[in-house]
Design a protein around this motif. Structure first.
Motif, mmCIF file in Angstrom:
data_model
loop_
_atom_site.group_PDB
_atom_site.id
_atom_site.type_symbol
_atom_site.label_atom_id
_atom_site.label_comp_id
_atom_site.label_asym_id
_atom_site.label_seq_id
_atom_site.Cartn_x
_atom_site.Cartn_y
_atom_site.Cartn_z
ATOM 1 N N GLN A 17 -7.193 6.381 -7.723
ATOM 2 C CA GLN A 17 -7.953 5.110 -7.863
ATOM 3 C C GLN A 17 -9.244 5.406 -7.169
ATOM 4 O OE1 GLN A 17 -7.123 0.699 -6.998
ATOM 5 N NE2 GLN A 17 -7.658 1.588 -4.867
ATOM 6 N N GLU A 18 -9.627 6.379 -6.136
ATOM 7 C CA GLU A 18 -10.904 6.814 -5.653
ATOM 8 C C GLU A 18 -11.755 7.375 -6.633
ATOM 9 O OE1 GLU A 18 -9.571 8.813 -2.154
ATOM 10 O OE2 GLU A 18 -9.887 6.974 -0.957
ATOM 11 N N HIS A 19 -10.800 8.376 -7.431
ATOM 12 C CA HIS A 19 -11.590 9.010 -8.427
ATOM 13 C C HIS A 19 -11.860 8.102 -9.750
ATOM 14 C CE1 HIS A 19 -12.307 13.077 -9.955
ATOM 15 N NE2 HIS A 19 -12.028 12.804 -11.291
ATOM 16 N N ASP A 20 -11.075 6.921 -9.950
ATOM 17 C CA ASP A 20 -11.360 6.014 -10.918
ATOM 18 C C ASP A 20 -12.820 5.072 -10.765
ATOM 19 O OD1 ASP A 20 -9.353 6.585 -12.831
ATOM 20 O OD2 ASP A 20 -8.245 5.204 -12.048
ATOM 21 N N LEU A 180 4.274 3.340 -13.229
ATOM 22 C CA LEU A 180 3.418 3.027 -11.971
ATOM 23 C C LEU A 180 2.115 3.104 -12.507
ATOM 24 C CD1 LEU A 180 3.422 2.240 -9.254
ATOM 25 C CD2 LEU A 180 3.425 4.605 -8.523
ATOM 26 N N LEU A 181 1.793 4.222 -13.219
ATOM 27 C CA LEU A 181 0.414 4.237 -13.606
ATOM 28 C C LEU A 181 0.124 2.896 -14.690
ATOM 29 C CD1 LEU A 181 -2.158 6.003 -13.662
ATOM 30 C CD2 LEU A 181 -1.185 7.241 -15.850
ATOM 31 N N ARG A 182 0.724 2.538 -15.478
ATOM 32 C CA ARG A 182 0.395 1.554 -16.351
ATOM 33 C C ARG A 182 0.166 0.200 -15.636
ATOM 34 N NH1 ARG A 182 4.291 4.094 -19.949
ATOM 35 N NH2 ARG A 182 6.007 2.492 -19.002
ATOM 36 N N GLU A 183 1.319 0.006 -14.637
ATOM 37 C CA GLU A 183 1.103 -0.942 -13.856
ATOM 38 C C GLU A 183 -0.052 -1.126 -13.279
ATOM 39 O OE1 GLU A 183 3.763 -3.757 -10.715
ATOM 40 O OE2 GLU A 183 4.382 -1.674 -11.193
ATOM 41 N N TYR A 184 -0.481 -0.116 -12.328
ATOM 42 C CA TYR A 184 -1.788 0.052 -11.715
ATOM 43 C C TYR A 184 -3.042 -0.156 -12.282
ATOM 44 C CZ TYR A 184 -5.881 3.070 -10.400
ATOM 45 O OH TYR A 184 -7.247 3.412 -10.229
ATOM 46 N N GLU A 185 -2.848 0.413 -13.693
ATOM 47 C CA GLU A 185 -4.082 0.269 -14.811
ATOM 48 C C GLU A 185 -4.280 -1.148 -15.009
ATOM 49 O OE1 GLU A 185 -3.379 3.342 -17.424
ATOM 50 O OE2 GLU A 185 -4.411 4.785 -16.607
ATOM 51 N N THR A 186 -3.112 -1.896 -15.411
ATOM 52 C CA THR A 186 -3.130 -3.227 -15.834
ATOM 53 C C THR A 186 -3.759 -4.187 -14.494
ATOM 54 O OG1 THR A 186 -1.335 -2.922 -17.185
ATOM 55 C CG2 THR A 186 -1.580 -5.365 -16.284
ATOM 56 N N ILE A 187 -3.383 -3.960 -13.445
ATOM 57 C CA ILE A 187 -3.941 -4.541 -12.234
ATOM 58 C C ILE A 187 -5.373 -4.449 -11.959
ATOM 59 C CG2 ILE A 187 -3.550 -5.108 -9.774
ATOM 60 C CD1 ILE A 187 -0.606 -4.275 -10.051
ATOM 61 N N ARG A 191 -8.169 -6.739 -11.478
ATOM 62 C CA ARG A 191 -8.723 -7.256 -10.320
ATOM 63 C C ARG A 191 -10.015 -6.156 -9.748
ATOM 64 N NH1 ARG A 191 -7.049 -11.723 -7.696
ATOM 65 N NH2 ARG A 191 -5.018 -12.372 -8.516
ATOM 66 N N LYS A 192 -10.944 -6.372 -10.540
ATOM 67 C CA LYS A 192 -12.327 -5.628 -10.451
ATOM 68 C C LYS A 192 -12.206 -4.402 -9.927
ATOM 69 C CE LYS A 192 -14.133 -10.365 -9.016
ATOM 70 N NZ LYS A 192 -14.951 -10.877 -7.920
ATOM 71 N N GLY A 193 -11.383 -3.442 -10.666
ATOM 72 C CA GLY A 193 -11.408 -2.074 -10.155
ATOM 73 C C GLY A 193 -10.458 -1.523 -9.135
ATOM 74 N N ILE A 194 -9.628 -2.285 -8.730
ATOM 75 C CA ILE A 194 -8.850 -2.193 -7.536
ATOM 76 C C ILE A 194 -7.239 -2.468 -7.809
ATOM 77 C CG2 ILE A 194 -8.315 -2.451 -4.899
ATOM 78 C CD1 ILE A 194 -10.888 -1.054 -5.357
ATOM 79 N N CYS A 232 1.037 -7.224 -3.102
ATOM 80 C CA CYS A 232 0.742 -8.065 -2.346
ATOM 81 C C CYS A 232 0.820 -9.388 -2.800
ATOM 82 C CB CYS A 232 -0.907 -7.929 -2.106
ATOM 83 S SG CYS A 232 -1.735 -9.053 -1.326
ATOM 84 N N PRO A 233 1.430 -10.270 -2.066
ATOM 85 C CA PRO A 233 1.554 -11.696 -2.306
ATOM 86 C C PRO A 233 0.334 -12.691 -2.591
ATOM 87 C CG PRO A 233 2.192 -11.422 0.024
ATOM 88 C CD PRO A 233 1.869 -10.012 -0.424
ATOM 89 N N GLY A 234 -0.645 -12.034 -1.993
ATOM 90 C CA GLY A 234 -2.076 -12.804 -2.035
ATOM 91 C C GLY A 234 -2.736 -12.606 -3.621
ATOM 92 N N CYS A 235 -2.729 -11.132 -3.599
ATOM 93 C CA CYS A 235 -3.850 -10.611 -4.747
ATOM 94 C C CYS A 235 -2.922 -9.952 -5.933
ATOM 95 C CB CYS A 235 -4.918 -9.829 -4.369
ATOM 96 S SG CYS A 235 -4.471 -8.124 -3.638
ATOM 97 N N GLY A 236 -1.866 -9.555 -5.614
ATOM 98 C CA GLY A 236 -0.879 -9.127 -6.479
ATOM 99 C C GLY A 236 -1.063 -7.403 -6.872
ATOM 100 N N ARG A 237 -1.990 -6.946 -6.187
ATOM 101 C CA ARG A 237 -2.327 -5.300 -5.980
ATOM 102 C C ARG A 237 -0.832 -4.618 -5.473
ATOM 103 N NH1 ARG A 237 -7.310 -7.590 -4.559
ATOM 104 N NH2 ARG A 237 -9.010 -6.769 -6.324
ATOM 105 N N LEU A 238 -0.942 -3.409 -5.822
ATOM 106 C CA LEU A 238 0.281 -2.457 -5.380
ATOM 107 C C LEU A 238 -0.130 -2.177 -3.832
ATOM 108 C CD1 LEU A 238 0.486 -0.044 -8.365
ATOM 109 C CD2 LEU A 238 1.941 -2.023 -7.874
ATOM 110 N N LEU A 239 0.499 -2.191 -2.858
ATOM 111 C CA LEU A 239 0.607 -1.735 -1.478
ATOM 112 C C LEU A 239 1.038 -0.473 -1.341
ATOM 113 C CD1 LEU A 239 1.512 -5.407 -0.036
ATOM 114 C CD2 LEU A 239 -0.741 -4.361 -0.285
ATOM 115 N N TRP A 240 0.181 0.292 -0.675
ATOM 116 C CA TRP A 240 0.413 1.573 0.108
ATOM 117 C C TRP A 240 0.290 1.564 1.404
ATOM 118 C CZ3 TRP A 240 -3.417 5.779 1.027
ATOM 119 C CH2 TRP A 240 -2.781 6.925 1.352
#
Length: 247
Positions: A17-20, A180-187, A191-194, A232-240
């Motif tokens: 993501q940092e690279h993206d 996992l990559l597809r899910e990340y890219e969809t989110i 979600r403004k690049g995050i 995340c229950p708030g924004c739906g992003r994957l949590l690490w």
């Protein structure tokens, strides 16, 4: 998927993501025009628009002038014919009729001539304005072309950098599970690049780094257990959970 794989995959995904985001910044730089170029383009646009307006006005006056000129010539020809026929007439009545006809034609010619003179004056004024604007445009054009060329070089250099980093990004993505990559890219698109966010611990409270929502304890526990992908229950992003040494 085992515990270590999920934690490692999310760590790799966060690095990806940092690279993206760096790729996004490069694209933004490509689209951001230098202020000098923006100003020169706006100036050129104003000049072009004004020139087009003045030329349109000039052509309209020119058409009106030519129309009046043709009518004057036609009336003058008719007057000449009436004068010739008057010379050949023998009766006083015919002489008077031709005299009236000649007078009417002369009056109309004078009227049209009086109307045409201001048109010529306005055409001369417009021609001078057009000349000045064309000179201004001719002076601006080399500067605009130079700025456009500089910007093209800048964009090309950024594109080269982008393609190099994109190739590296593709290599990095190859180590991440496809689902996992597809899910990340969809989110990320939504979600403004995050697409993935770290869990931040603050005063004993677990927060989503992206949206700052306080995570319920059971959600944070699932993230730290790394047995499954948690959103995340708030924004739906994957949590690490972040680096192992995170406070």
């Amino acid at each position: 998927m085992v515990h270590v794989n999920i934690a490692g995959a999310l760590a790799d995904l966060y690095t990806l993501q940092e690279h993206d985001q760096e790729l996004d910044r490069i694209k933004e730089k490509q689209e951001q025009l230098p202020p000098e170029l923006v100003e020169a383009r706006e100036q050129w646009s104003r000049l072009s628009e004004k020139l087009a307006q003045l030329k349109e006005q000039y052509l309209a006056l020119q058409r009106e002038y030519h129309q009046n000129d043709l009518e004057i010539k036609d009336l003058a020809a008719k007057r000449k014919q009436a004068e010739d026929e008057q010379l050949q007439s023998s009766s006083l009545r015919e002489q008077t009729q031709f005299e009236n006809r000649i007078q009417q034609l002369s009056t109309r010619i004078d009227e049209l001539t009086e109307l045409t003179m201001p048109i010529l004056e306005e055409m001369e004024e417009l021609a001078e304005q057009i000349k000045e604007l064309e000179a201004e445009a001719a002076e601006l054009q080399p500067r605009l072309e130079a700025l456009e060329a500089e910007n093209a070089e800048r964009v090309a250099a950024l594109e080269e950098e982008y393609q190099t980093k994109l190739a590296r990004r593709q290599e990095m993505a190859g180590s991440i599970p496809a689902s996992l990559l597809r899910e990340y890219e969809t989110i990320r698109r939504a979600r403004k690049g995050i697409g993935v966010a770290r869990v931040r611990v603050q005063s004993g409270v677990y927060l989503c780094e992206a949206c700052s929502v306080q995570l319920p304890t059971h959600v944070a526990q699932r993230v730290y257990q790394s047995q499954q992908v948690v959103r995340c229950p708030g924004c739906g992003r994957l949590l690490w959970r972040g680096p192992e040494n995170q406070e």
